[in-house]
Design a protein around this motif. Structure first.
Motif, PDB file in Angstrom:
ATOM      1  N   THR A   1     -53.624  11.698 -25.339  1.00 11.71           N
ATOM      2  CA  THR A   1     -52.421  12.465 -25.051  1.00 11.71           C
ATOM      3  C   THR A   1     -51.523  12.447 -26.277  1.00 11.71           C
ATOM      4  O   THR A   1     -51.700  11.634 -27.192  1.00 11.71           O
ATOM      5  CB  THR A   1     -51.662  11.873 -23.860  1.00 11.71           C
ATOM      6  N   LEU A   2     -50.517  13.315 -26.297  1.00  7.24           N
ATOM      7  CA  LEU A   2     -49.597  13.347 -27.434  1.00  7.24           C
ATOM      8  C   LEU A   2     -48.874  12.012 -27.583  1.00  7.24           C
ATOM      9  O   LEU A   2     -48.729  11.496 -28.698  1.00  7.24           O
ATOM     10  CB  LEU A   2     -48.590  14.482 -27.272  1.00  7.24           C
ATOM     11  N   ASP A   3     -48.441  11.438 -26.483  1.00  6.13           N
ATOM     12  CA  ASP A   3     -47.766  10.139 -26.549  1.00  6.13           C
ATOM     13  C   ASP A   3     -48.700   9.073 -27.111  1.00  6.13           C
ATOM     14  O   ASP A   3     -48.281   8.223 -27.912  1.00  6.13           O
ATOM     15  CB  ASP A   3     -47.277   9.714 -25.159  1.00  6.13           C
ATOM     16  N   GLU A   4     -49.955   9.089 -26.696  1.00  2.00           N
ATOM     17  CA  GLU A   4     -50.925   8.106 -27.206  1.00  2.00           C
ATOM     18  C   GLU A   4     -51.166   8.311 -28.696  1.00  2.00           C
ATOM     19  O   GLU A   4     -51.299   7.347 -29.446  1.00  2.00           O
ATOM     20  CB  GLU A   4     -52.234   8.231 -26.423  1.00  2.00           C
ATOM     21  N   LYS A   5     -51.223   9.546 -29.125  1.00  2.00           N
ATOM     22  CA  LYS A   5     -51.440   9.821 -30.549  1.00  2.00           C
ATOM     23  C   LYS A   5     -50.300   9.251 -31.387  1.00  2.00           C
ATOM     24  O   LYS A   5     -50.522   8.561 -32.391  1.00  2.00           O
ATOM     25  CB  LYS A   5     -51.559  11.328 -30.779  1.00  2.00           C
ATOM     26  N   ILE A   6     -49.090   9.555 -30.985  1.00  2.00           N
ATOM     27  CA  ILE A   6     -47.933   9.106 -31.761  1.00  2.00           C
ATOM     28  C   ILE A   6     -47.879   7.588 -31.820  1.00  2.00           C
ATOM     29  O   ILE A   6     -47.506   7.012 -32.854  1.00  2.00           O
ATOM     30  CB  ILE A   6     -46.642   9.686 -31.145  1.00  2.00           C
TER      31      ILE A   6
ATOM     32  N   PRO B   1     -42.459   6.565 -33.398  1.00  2.00           N
ATOM     33  CA  PRO B   1     -42.652   7.309 -32.140  1.00  2.00           C
ATOM     34  C   PRO B   1     -41.497   8.237 -31.776  1.00  2.00           C
ATOM     35  O   PRO B   1     -41.709   9.425 -31.507  1.00  2.00           O
ATOM     36  CB  PRO B   1     -42.815   6.179 -31.122  1.00  2.00           C
ATOM     37  N   HIS B   2     -40.266   7.733 -31.792  1.00  2.00           N
ATOM     38  CA  HIS B   2     -39.132   8.572 -31.389  1.00  2.00           C
ATOM     39  C   HIS B   2     -38.920   9.717 -32.373  1.00  2.00           C
ATOM     40  O   HIS B   2     -38.759  10.876 -31.979  1.00  2.00           O
ATOM     41  CB  HIS B   2     -37.866   7.726 -31.276  1.00  2.00           C
ATOM     42  N   TYR B   3     -38.933   9.375 -33.675  1.00  2.00           N
ATOM     43  CA  TYR B   3     -38.673  10.387 -34.686  1.00  2.00           C
ATOM     44  C   TYR B   3     -39.779  11.427 -34.713  1.00  2.00           C
ATOM     45  O   TYR B   3     -39.518  12.624 -34.928  1.00  2.00           O
ATOM     46  CB  TYR B   3     -38.537   9.740 -36.068  1.00  2.00           C
ATOM     47  N   MET B   4     -41.007  10.998 -34.516  1.00  2.40           N
ATOM     48  CA  MET B   4     -42.117  11.944 -34.581  1.00  2.40           C
ATOM     49  C   MET B   4     -42.090  12.897 -33.396  1.00  2.40           C
ATOM     50  O   MET B   4     -42.358  14.103 -33.558  1.00  2.40           O
ATOM     51  CB  MET B   4     -43.442  11.195 -34.641  1.00  2.40           C
ATOM     52  N   MET B   5     -41.746  12.391 -32.234  1.00  2.00           N
ATOM     53  CA  MET B   5     -41.629  13.291 -31.090  1.00  2.00           C
ATOM     54  C   MET B   5     -40.510  14.294 -31.310  1.00  2.00           C
ATOM     55  O   MET B   5     -40.645  15.482 -30.991  1.00  2.00           O
ATOM     56  CB  MET B   5     -41.380  12.485 -29.813  1.00  2.00           C
ATOM     57  N   ASP B   6     -39.404  13.825 -31.899  1.00  2.00           N
ATOM     58  CA  ASP B   6     -38.316  14.762 -32.237  1.00  2.00           C
ATOM     59  C   ASP B   6     -38.803  15.829 -33.210  1.00  2.00           C
ATOM     60  O   ASP B   6     -38.475  17.017 -33.060  1.00  2.00           O
ATOM     61  CB  ASP B   6     -37.148  14.004 -32.876  1.00  2.00           C
ATOM     62  N   ALA B   7     -39.580  15.418 -34.206  1.00  2.00           N
ATOM     63  CA  ALA B   7     -40.076  16.366 -35.203  1.00  2.00           C
ATOM     64  C   ALA B   7     -40.967  17.421 -34.558  1.00  2.00           C
ATOM     65  O   ALA B   7     -40.919  18.604 -34.929  1.00  2.00           O
ATOM     66  CB  ALA B   7     -40.830  15.626 -36.300  1.00  2.00           C
TER      67      ALA B   7
END
Length: 821
Positions: free
Chosen positions: A67-72, A349-355
């Motif tokens: 999943t995207l969360d797992e990737k990050i 994780p937080h910054y990458m999801m924001d990006a």
């Protein structure tokens, strides 16, 4: 209890057992058939566990299941893992600069293995000029790394070596490097990386991405990086986070990038780490030209790129931040430029999801990074089990007798004898009236006389422990009767109350060994030096010892990374020895050299400058060539004149004497096809002045033979360093000379040995033009073995040289064309 509940309990217990085995008892294998079956998977249908498929295909299949969360969650140094796929957490950061260290969070010590072998810091090992030794050290360290991994104490990815070229003598991390010459640094990097990574039987394979790895090395810090914290101007923040290195393309190609290129092309290194600073206005970790275009595209990296720790935060928090970035901007720019892993993963994780949600980074770009990471882990056997025969390695293979001796030998080979009036080596026996003989009596003085942790240098164990310590005092006591009076116990020598006792200890002795130098309080990561002198109270200790009645024989032993200006004492002491930071076995190595059990043969991998050199140029200047308009002297032996140097690069004395003769062909002829153009250079004297190396086949080789004769009374090792110099008629500021080869040999007294160098003409005789083109010029090139040097404490050092005329022929004179680049 219901059958389903029992099965659930058994599954949970098995998973905990497997996880505990990884953490404490040994390495987990991701594609363990039994474990995957118990998780409810048919291993045959999991393509990422299909050993018949290429690693790239397997990694792509695995990434497609996340999943995207797992990737990050996998893109920081502390990757969380994916329990549902039997992928454990993994810490990418381990360090092995000169021995397995717990500086990186991926490695730790406990009661099973309390320490690892402490080898000398890189600069001293590099001073051996011995490629075989460098690879052997890498092999021993990777054995210990695999042993620690097998008992659950270490990862398999080690962020070493440092292959920066040390161009400023004040740099705090100079001890981590292999010196100031790009060729020397690159040969060290290639051999050390090969020692860490190579699995026997898989050295050369068609697909580099399928080549198994023993451990994965990382060449850092890419690229011009020569400053930690320069405080000469307190009004400015001049540190590695704020620094913008202004470097012309010519110097990038000629000096700063060359070792990294060789790490990738010849070392096949698994990783590159980009540096904190900017280069020409752009942060290195956000520069697609440096990363995607050069490291991956031009050089062909088979592996991953990681940013230096806290790079994201450092980039966005400094007042002059790049483009007013937010953290999301920084992380997206880094990954789009080519970064695959964020060293300080708790920011990602937080910054990458924001990006991603802001459209600054795509999931496809994340997938690309993950594939690069998982391919490396597959090559390491993390998915399929250990490649090679490494599972047998364990506790007894760490701090082994063989590795401790190798560490001592590395220090012996690197120690440099800088000055000697024939007082060394000290005799092992002195005659007595009754003929029975006696051991020498020596005074052992100075803050480093009983050094322990100071010998380790930086990137050693955080706890400051080692397998054992052999201090200089311990080892000298094995050779002589010792009067120990340190004078002071730390390098600042703030307590001077012991100075008189130290001076008194020299009375009636055969020799005084004065151990001076620096430590990590003066030169370290985040600590640049302010000058090139010893701490002032050490000079006061030296003054106290050197008073009437003068010591019968006074020898200074310097422990340091960078050089120190001892020119005021050259006429007063009998000998000077540089021992770098020699590792935990260093005391034995020093004593073995002082008493002649081993002949010194190390050579300086950096120039030792006069103290006023640093007053002439700021650390913020990265310019290598001299700048008369600003009064800047040149940097390194290539561009600095002799009058600014105390001891030159490549200098080192011996207890015996060697003579050289040199032979080489008088000319080399290069025949060009009619379609290849000649290139104009200033003041041409040839019909075809030069050719562009990139457009040439460059297969021509030339053999140089340096015959070395040992005309002294002792057997000894000797390092032959070969330099080339361009024709005199080429305009512009070219290097005075550059290293094109070196070999370390052993020659018995009275014997001679021919030392052969087979040089590629384009690689060894080319130069980088002002517009950053590599050109091979026609004309008379000089080849010299050894140094021609006048000045400093060396006064004169002679080299033997010859000239080779390179002639370039292109078709006929009617068809010849000359271009102006």
């Amino acid at each position: 209890m219901a059958a389903a509940s029992i099965l659930q309990l058994l599954f949970s217990l098995h998973f905990l057992f497997v996880l505990f085995a990884y953490v404490k008892g040994g390495p987990i294998v991701v594609c363990d058939t039994r474990a995957l079956a118990e998780l409810g998977y048919d291993p045959i249908k999991l393509h990422f566990c299909d050993k018949s498929l290429p690693y790239q295909v397997r990694a792509k299949d695995l990434v497609g299941r996340l999943t995207l969360d797992e990737k990050i969650a996998q893109l920081g140094d502390k990757a969380e893992g994916v329990k549902r796929l039997h992928i454990p957490a993994y810490n990418w950061r381990s360090e092995a600069l000169h021995g397995v260290s717990d500086v990186g969070f991926g490695t730790h010590f406990d009661d099973t293995i309390r320490a690892a072998t402490s080898f000398p810091t890189v600069l001293l090992t590099a001073a051996s000029f011995n490629e075989t030794l460098w690879k052997a050290v890498g092999e021993a360290i990777s054995d210990e790394a695999r042993a620690m991994h097998n008992v659950g104490l270490s990862g398999l990815t080690f962020w070493s070596p440092n292959v920066n070229v040390a161009t400023d003598p004040r740099w705090g991390r100079i001890q981590e490097t292999a010196g100031e010459d790009p060729f020397l640094v690159s040969r060290y990097g290639v051999n050390y990386v090969r020692g860490l990574q190579d699995v026997k039987g898989y050295i050369n394979v068609p697909d580099k991405n399928s080549r198994p790895l023993k451990v994965a090395a990382c060449c850092k810090y890419y690229t011009p990086y020569d400053m930690e914290k320069w405080t000469a101007d307190p009004t400015k923040k001049t540190d590695r986070y704020h620094f913008d290195a202004q470097v012309p393309d010519r110097d990038m190609l000629e000096t700063y990038n060359y070792p990294f290129e060789m790490c990738v092309k010849e070392g096949d290194v698994a990783s590159i780490m980009c540096s904190y600073n900017r280069v020409n206005g752009i942060p290195t970790c956000a520069d697609p030209k440096l990363l995607n275009s050069t490291v991956r595209g031009l050089w062909g990296l088979n592996g991953y790129i990681v940013d230096d720790c806290d790079w994201v935060v450092a980039t966005v928090l400094i007042p002059e931040r790049y483009r007013n970035d937010t953290p999301a901007d920084a992380i997206s720019q880094a990954f789009r430029a080519g970064v695959d892993l964020d060293c300080r993963g708790n920011y990602s994780p937080h910054y990458m999801m924001d990006a991603i949600t802001q459209g600054k980074l795509s999931e496809a770009e994340i997938d690309h990074a993950l594939i690069n990471l998982y391919v490396v882990l597959m090559r390491l056997g993390w998915f399929d089990g250990s490649p090679g025969d490494y599972l047998h390695l364990g506790q007894n293979d760490v701090c082994s007798k063989e590795n401790l001796e190798l560490a001592a030998e590395a220090a012996r080979q690197g120690i440099v004898l800088l000055l000697n009036d024939n007082s060394l080596p000290l005799p092992l026996n002195y005659s007595t009236p009754d003929g029975s003989g006696r051991k020498p009596t020596v005074a052992v003085v100075g803050p480093h006389a009983n050094a322990t942790t100071a010998m380790l240098g930086n990137y050693a164990l955080k706890t400051g422990t080692a397998c054992r310590y052999v201090t200089p005092l311990d080892a000298i006591q094995g050779y002589a009767n010792v009067k120990y009076a340190p004078g002071c116990l730390d390098v600042n020598c703030e307590d001077t109350s012991g100075f008189q006792e130290a001076a008194k200890a020299t009375d009636g002795t055969d020799a005084t060994f004065l151990f001076l130098g620096l430590d990590l309080s003066y030169e370290d990561e985040d600590s640049d030096r302010q000058n090139l002198y010893l701490p002032k109270n050490q000079i006061a200790l030296l003054d106290a010892v050197f008073k009437e009645p003068y010591p019968s024989l006074l020898v200074i032993v310097v422990l340091s990374g960078g050089g120190v200006d001892l020119s005021d004492w050259g006429s007063k002491v009998h000998a000077i020895l540089w021992a770098g930071y020699p590792g935990a076995e260093g005391g034995q190595a020093i004593a073995d050299i002082l008493f002649g059990k081993h002949d010194p043969a190390g050579r300086l991998p950096i120039s030792w400058y006069k103290g006023d050199y640093t007053n002439k140029l700021p650390m913020t200047s990265m310019q290598l060539r001299p700048n008369p308009a600003l009064g800047y002297p040149g940097r390194t032996y290539k561009f600095c004149t002799d009058d600014g140097i105390v001891f030159p690069f490549g200098f080192g004395m011996s207890y015996t004497t060697f003579n050289y003769t040199i032979s080489a062909p008088k000319s080399v002829s290069i025949e060009l096809p009619e379609t290849q153009k000649c290139i104009h250079i200033a003041n041409p004297t040839e019909d075809c002045p030069s050719i562009l190396v990139a457009n040439s086949k460059c297969t021509e080789m030339v053999k140089i033979v340096v015959t070395v004769m040992n005309i002294g009374q002792r057997n000894g090792a000797h390092v032959v360093v070969l330099f080339s110099s361009p024709p005199d008629n080429i305009g512009g500021t070219l290097p005075r000379k550059r290293v094109v080869g070196f070999q370390r040999v052993f020659i018995k007294s009275g014997e001679s040995l021919p030392v052969e160098f087979n040089l590629n003409v384009c690689k060894s005789f080319s130069f980088i033009s002002e517009d950053a083109n590599e050109l091979l010029p026609a004309g008379d090139h000089s080849i010299a073995a050894g140094n021609d040097f006048t000045g400093g404490l060396v006064f004169t050092e002679s080299a033997v040289s010859t000239k080779i005329s390179i002639m370039i022929h292109q078709g006929t004179s009617q068809t010849r064309r000359i271009d102006h680049l």
